[in-house]
Each structure stands twice: as C-alpha cells, then as structure tokens.
Enzyme design. Sequence first.
Site: not given
Length: 394
Positions: A203, A223, A257-258, A285, A362
């Site tokens: 992603h 990520d 994706e998130e 990923d 994140h």
Amino acid sequence: MKRLNILATACLLTISAKASTPTYKYITIGTDAVEHNSSLLSLTNTAPSAEGISIVKVDTSKLNELSHHMHDEFQRCGGFVLHDSLEEAEKTLGAEGERSFAAQSLFSDYTLDQESLVKHLVASVQESNISSVIRHLSTYKNRYYKSKSGVDAANWIFDTWKGISAARTDVSVEKFKHDGFPQPSIILTIAGASAETIVVGGHLDSIAGYWGRATAHAPGADDNASGIATTTEVLRSLIESGYKPAKTIKFMAYAAEEVGLLGSSAIAKKMKKDGVDVIGALQLDMTNFKGSDLDIVMMTDYTNEAQNAFVGTIIDKYLPTVSWGYDKCGYACSDHASWTRQGFPASMPFESKKREMNRKIHTKHDTIERSGGNADHATKFAKMAVAFVVELDR
C-alpha cells in the site's frame, strides 16, 4: 473485508466529535477484544465464529477511541471492520469456506528450477535504489487517501514506474480510480504469453494520529514507503534486465489500505469478477525495520500455506544467510487479506514478529532513521520477491 461496501479498521476513520445524535453500526472484531473494550461497545455479543470473530454494535463516535485501544492494548493496526448492516457483518462471518480454499489449496507448481537466472537478478538488487524511494515518499506531509499529498504521492509512483518501463512495449501502467476518494491505486503490468497472473504489491498511503489526518505529519517510511520501494526495486530489476515473463506479472501500489484495505479490496474483487487467474499474490507491507531475531516472518493467517512454504524454500536456497519463520497477525492486517477473501493465494512476509514490529508507525517518527538510515533490511525482501516472481513464473 470481502463483499463490503464500507470497510474500516482500527487505524481508520476521522469521526466528528461534534455529532449530537449517536450513529450505531456493526463491526466484526476479535472475540478476545470484546470484553476488554466492553465500555465502548453497545452490544457485546452476537455470533463469534470459529476464527474467534464477534459481531458487535458500536456508536461510531467511539471508533477513534476503540482504534486507540486496539493499537495500544492488542498491537493491532486494524482489528475491526465496519459494516453497513448486521446482515452484511453476518455474511463476512459466513465466508469461511472461500478463505479456507485460498489458504489450503495448491495453485501452482512450487518447484525451484531457475537458479542461474534468479541468482543473476538477485545480484542486481540495489539498496541505494530502495532507500532513495523510501526517502522521497517520506517527504510528503502524508500520503493519506483523501489528501492532496496522498494523490501527489500516487502520481509520483505512476510517473516513476512509467519512467522505469518506458522502453518496454510489453509493459503498461495505469491509475486504478476508486469511488469515494481521490487517491488512485497504481498498477504496472508486464504482459506474458499466459494469462495466469502473479501479483506483487504494497500500500502507498500513510496515516498518523486520530484527528486531522488529512493534515497530520505522516512520513510513513516503514509503513509503507518501504514496501513500495521494495516493489519498485523488484520491477526495476526485472524490466531493466530485459526479463520476458511466461505469465503476466502485475505490480501494485494500493490506495487506502490504512482505512480498511479499500484499494486492494476493489482491485481483487474486480479481478475475480473479470475471471483473472491469479496464481500468487505477494504482499510487501513494512519491510525495513528489523525488530526480531528473524529477518523475514511469514504471516500464517489470511495466507496460503503452500505458497508460504514456497517462499521459505526460496529464502533457504537463494538467501541462505537470511533467517525466517512464522507468526500471525490475528486479524486481516494488510492487503493480502483482500486476495485471500476473493479465493486467491496470498502471502505476507513481514519485517519482524508481530509483537516486535516498529512501534513508531502512524506517527511523525516513522522515518528511515528508525531503521538505521538505510534500506538494508528491505533489500532482503526485494531479493526474495525477485526470486518469488521468477520461480513462480517458470
């Protein structure tokens, strides 16, 4: 997330704190997390499945708090799926048969017999190319699926892949547009003599915080700039070598994706509807943070057992100094689940054991410096993925 119109995972939605009237919807969530989060849930039991999933009712204004709990207490980025109705949630629990088929069936000949070619291509993989892509993608404010910078990042990937493949008439690059949000997924196709199709992807979006995600700083180096950079190096190695596949190979950079595997879900559904024969999907990923004693960790849930073992034999043969093993996410943690849910074989090689993963994802601290300022770990994944494609192709 199969057959869903609206998907959400624990690292998903921006919910307005000003809503005066509660809006209730149903989620599917791990049964082990229900009691732990009972204060946030309006209905704490319905129908747990054999896989340990429960359907629960929740006030959507509490989803961000639930997201926070699932990430901190269960180490799950994801962890629940949002549904439009109870009926839709129940259909998800009823999809076990197709998931089992994709997890247990043989889809290809997993013999290793391309040693000379694989070794040549593996040797062409360059760490500097991977780290360069990670650093560039990390310069965007974020790659959030609804932000301008998220669209800009997708366009950059499109232009980069198009540039790499410009000299090849058998290669096409497209933007796969999605309903409801502006960020496209990017798909590069190397046409083969056979319609059998191999998919490699990860992603492209990134996310940070629980509020103001369209403006939050989310460099997303690990990520998942690392997965996109790894994918880019695999396709560069194949294309620049002049490799002509027997089967069709598709490289994908998934949008959104998130926020519930939205991009990969739409693509996998369309490919199934179109009758595309996907014989293997590899999900990249998070490939650059070495948090465990193992270098590559194969996730066992929502993946195909035989293909996972095939990846293991590839590592043993072509990367003998790289250690590997198995672990599980415990939920549909990335885009491989979209392929599995459509009945296709998928594998998810991960950068570490799940509980030893990068804890700075994140956040604004997800930078390449967290991985030592280089892409050494991701390079192992690129070499493995090159070998995966060639051995599966022949």
